[in-house]
Design an enzyme around this catalytic site. Structure first.
Site, short mmCIF file in Angstrom:
data_model
loop_
_atom_site.label_atom_id
_atom_site.label_comp_id
_atom_site.label_asym_id
_atom_site.label_seq_id
_atom_site.Cartn_x
_atom_site.Cartn_y
_atom_site.Cartn_z
CB CYS A 1 -0.99 -0.01 1.17
SG CYS A 1 -0.25 0.06 2.81
NE ARG A 28 -4.53 1.55 1.80
CZ ARG A 28 -4.33 2.29 0.73
NH1 ARG A 28 -5.22 2.22 -0.25
NH2 ARG A 28 -3.28 3.06 0.62
CG ASP A 88 -5.04 5.61 2.75
OD1 ASP A 88 -5.15 5.22 3.93
OD2 ASP A 88 -4.03 6.17 2.31
#
Ligand code: 4NP
Length: 155
Positions: free
Chosen positions: A9, A15, A123
């Site tokens: 990420c 994440r 996000d």
């Protein structure tokens, strides 16, 4: 030899640490290695975001020992599969690839659930607290599919 999967990420604190922990929990440890990295450098050496640690813990997964690191070109050869969380991560990683074989290792993770739809794992860093729950549930669903596929192919 172990099959190696990398989750990527932007920050490697929200994440991808969750994706790493969730996928690792679904695969036999003797045959698969799962790691994660960020395309950015802000969080090198940092623990995952406490909200990711909390949602993982609620689902009986520990990610608190992970440490942030930045994606590097050497990862293309070190890993067999590279899953990115969103389209901007995809662009950033593909730009570093030096040949077609390296590019082919990179896949937008939710394409495993919604083929060719190019859906992002959002996000959650600046979002609402329940963003982490939503991200966890998306990753749990897609990692179930990925784990089944990997186990069928490699064991
Ligand atoms: P992640 O979230 O990419 O899911 O780890 C982010 C965490 C931190 C930042 C960006 C994204 N940051 O800019 O510090």
């Amino acid at each position: 030899m172990s099959v190696k999967i990398l989750m990527v990420c932007l920050g490697n604190i929200c994440r991808s640490p969750l994706a790493e922990g969730i996928l690792a929990s679904k695969l036999p440890k003797d045959k698969f290695t799962v790691d994660s990295a960020g395309t950015g450098s802000w969080h090198i050496g940092h623990s995952p975001d406490e909200r990711s640690i909390a949602v993982a813990k609620k689902n009986k997964i520990s990610i608190s020992n992970q440490k942030g690191r930045q994606f590097s070109k050497t990862d293309f050869d070190a890993f067999d599969y590279i899953y990115v969380m969103d389209n901007s991560n995809y662009e950033d990683v593909i730009q570093l690839a030096e040949n077609q074989q390296q590019k082919e290792k990179v896949e937008l993770i939710l394409n495993e659930l919604f083929p060719n739809e190019k859906v992002d794992v959002p996000d959650p860093y600046f979002g609402l607290p329940n963003g982490f729950e939503i991200v966890h549930n998306m990753l749990d669903e897609v990692c179930e599919i990925i784990a089944k596929k990997l186990i069928a192919k490699h064991t």
